[in-house]
Design an enzyme around this catalytic site. Structure first.
Site, PDB file in Angstrom:
ATOM      1  N   HIS A  95       0.817  -1.213   0.000  1.00 26.75           N
ATOM      2  CA  HIS A  95       0.000   0.000   0.000  1.00 26.75           C
ATOM      3  C   HIS A  95       0.851   1.263   0.000  1.00 26.75           C
ATOM      4  O   HIS A  95       2.058   1.216   0.218  1.00 26.75           O
ATOM      5  CB  HIS A  95      -0.988   0.004   1.170  1.00 26.75           C
ATOM      6  N   CYS A 132       2.625  -4.993   6.587  1.00 27.45           N
ATOM      7  CA  CYS A 132       2.476  -4.741   5.150  1.00 27.45           C
ATOM      8  C   CYS A 132       3.785  -4.247   4.551  1.00 27.45           C
ATOM      9  O   CYS A 132       4.778  -4.081   5.248  1.00 27.45           O
ATOM     10  CB  CYS A 132       1.394  -3.681   4.922  1.00 27.45           C
TER      11      CYS A 132
END
Length: 164
Positions: free
Chosen positions: A122, A139
């Site tokens: 992301h 992430c």
């Protein structure tokens, strides 16, 4: 004339078919796989074995080792797949990663823990302007500009190998 026709047919048959939906050209070749090298904090977008793009990434707050359970701050390691594209992410744009797999769930079960989930590649989003290194919860994060490029090039189903 017949020899030219036969030559044209042979050349046409030698050119591999590409899916009509693939965005394939010299500037944006088809991305067939991703490699995330945790040790160098680098995400590679590959066409076959050739890297066509690379990005510096931030990882989870506890980057060494394989993710084992929810809240451990680690980024998973191993072979996964891009599951979906999220244009409405809190972190600009995002691509889902297929963590946890069956092996991850079994490891967490043996530890009596929840394996967690929601692992993505992301951007930063409007709320994160100058993050510290390795600020995510597991992430891989890039800048919003880089995420827009990745989002447009990578399709669901693309394999991603996350290397220690």
């Amino acid at each position: 004339m017949r020899a030219i026709f036969v030559l044209c047919i042979m050349l046409a048959m030698a050119i591999p078919d590409r899916p009509a939906s693939a965005n394939v050209n010299a500037r944006n070749p088809e991305i067939t796989q991703l490699l995330l090298d945790k040790s160098s904090r680098t995400l590679y977008l590959l066409n076959g074995k050739r890297a066509v793009r690379q990005y510096r990434v931030d990882l989870g707050s506890n980057p060494s080792g394989h993710k084992q359970f929810q809240g451990d701050g680690r980024t998973p390691e191993g072979l996964y797949y891009i599951t979906h594209r999220n244009p409405n992410s809190n972190f600009h744009l995002s691509l889902g990663i297929s963590y946890p797999n069956a092996r991850d769930r079994e490891i967490a079960r043996r530890l009596g823990r929840n394996p967690g989930g929601d692992i993505f590649i992301h951007g930063r989003g409007a709320r994160i302007s100058n993050p510290p290194p390795d600020w995510t919860r597991g992430c891989a994060a890039v800048t919003d500009t880089e995420m827009a490029e990745i989002f447009n090039l990578v399709r669901p189903g693309t394999p991603i190998f996350i290397k220690p």
